[in-house]
Design an enzyme around this catalytic site. Structure first.
Site, short mmCIF file in Angstrom:
data_model
loop_
_atom_site.label_atom_id
_atom_site.label_comp_id
_atom_site.label_asym_id
_atom_site.label_seq_id
_atom_site.Cartn_x
_atom_site.Cartn_y
_atom_site.Cartn_z
N LYS A 1 57.61 108.76 46.75
CA LYS A 1 57.54 109.43 45.45
C LYS A 1 57.92 108.45 44.33
O LYS A 1 57.27 108.41 43.28
CB LYS A 1 58.47 110.66 45.45
N GLN B 1 65.06 117.00 47.57
CA GLN B 1 64.34 116.81 48.83
C GLN B 1 64.91 117.73 49.92
O GLN B 1 66.12 117.80 50.12
CB GLN B 1 64.44 115.32 49.26
N ASP C 1 58.28 121.19 42.21
CA ASP C 1 57.99 121.57 43.60
C ASP C 1 57.33 122.95 43.66
O ASP C 1 56.77 123.31 44.70
CB ASP C 1 59.31 121.66 44.39
N1 GUN Z 1 60.43 118.27 52.32
C1 GUN Z 1 59.22 118.28 52.91
N2 GUN Z 1 58.25 118.57 52.00
C2 GUN Z 1 58.87 118.76 50.82
C3 GUN Z 1 58.40 119.08 49.52
O1 GUN Z 1 57.21 119.28 49.25
N3 GUN Z 1 59.37 119.17 48.56
C4 GUN Z 1 60.69 118.99 48.81
N4 GUN Z 1 61.54 119.13 47.82
N5 GUN Z 1 61.16 118.70 50.02
C5 GUN Z 1 60.24 118.57 51.01
#
Ligand code: GUN
Length: 292
Positions: A55, A99, A122
């Site tokens: 990211k 996350q 998200d």
């Molecule tokens: N963990 C796995 N996929 C995601 C996601 O799309 N967003 C977040 N915040 N954590 C994750």
């Protein structure tokens, strides 16, 4: 059709999405808004560390400011919620992402509800998640939206299609079911209690698997000519692999996303798009206030 041409290039789609953002990014910067995302990582889950790094790299490529807070796995829920509240109040931060998964002392739903809906890149806040039902949410969850973009990019129509989704998480399966329902597909949502998975998958025009169980699905589960989207990512015999046994599936499918290099990069690109949309929202509000 050669097997090579059946493989969906997620990286290429991701770069096109990222490129499509450049006009809005330039517009924001010209108007004094530097788009920014803040990522919070709790603990040292190796997969999460890699996702967060991906990211950050994407943000750098796009010209989005990114900052990261890393906390040890014993952080209290209150401390984490306090930090999120502080970030909510910072006008220079447009997107906030915590996350997942989080350590067990922290309630993930409390975290999702604390992030401001305006910064919820998200799309997990109940306000944004609820708006998925109406089909006009401002922030759709990144993986489901990435999957819809992949299907659209490959010109795979959805109306009247039998779509089978394996896995009903709040991150992928649940929102994706509704999003594809909004596109008039017929949805079967499978979970760990579904008795005979193969009964359903054999009838799928589009099969989407999001379980994280390596090689759950082999070629014998797949209808001839189906489109297969593999959301799983796990380690098996030292190799990264998905839910689908790619080598046995490839002869059956008309299209398939590989792991790695399929859904993952598109998910990250959608996160960048959500961040730009969050920043655009701020600029629009600023202009509205100036007009008063
Ligand atoms: N963990 C796995 N996929 C995601 C996601 O799309 N967003 C977040 N915040 N954590 C994750």
């Amino acid at each position: 059709m050669s097997n090579e041409s059946k493989i969906i290039d997620g990286k290429k789609i991701a770069r096109e999405i990222e490129l499509s953002l450049s006009k809005n990014i330039a517009f924001l910067k010209k108007n004094g808004v530097i788009p920014s995302i803040t990522v919070i990582l709790v603990g040292e889950n190796p997969a999460s560390v890699i996702y967060v790094k991906n990211k950050e790299n994407a943000a750098k490529r796009c010209g989005i400011l990114s900052q990261k807070y890393i906390y040890s796995s014993d952080i209290s829920e209150n401390e984490l919620l306090r930090k999120i509240t502080e970030l909510n109040d910072d006008p220079l931060i447009h997107g906030i992402l915590v996350q997942l998964p989080l350590p067990k002392q922290i309630n993930e739903y409390s975290v999702m509800e604390t992030i401001s809906p305006n910064k919820d890149v998200d799309g997990f806040h109940p306000f944004n998640a609820g708006k998925i039902f109406t089909g006009n949410s401002y922030f759709y969850p990144c993986t489901p939206l990435g999957i819809v973009k992949i299907l659209d990019y490959c010109d795979i129509g959805l109306e009247g299609k039998n779509v089978v989704i394996i896995g009903q998480s709040i991150i992928v399966g649940k929102p994706l079911s509704i999003m594809l329902m909004n596109r008039n597909a017929t949805i079967s949502a499978l979970n760990i209690y579904t008795g005979d998975i193969k009964y359903w998958t054999k009838r799928a025009d589009i099969l989407i698997s999001a379980t994280g169980k390596p090689h759950l699905i082999d070629g014998s589960f797949i209808k001839e000519g189906a489109v297969v989207i593999d959301v799983g990512i796990s380690r098996f015999n030292g190799k990264i692999c998905g839910d689908i046994n790619f080598d046995t599936a490839i002869d059956k499918v008309s299209k398939i996303t590989p792991v790695p290099g399929g859904v993952g990069p598109v998910t990250v690109a959608v996160l960048m798009e959500n961040t730009i949309n969050a920043a655009m929202k701020v600029l629009r509000r600023q202009r509205l206030m100036e007009d008063m």
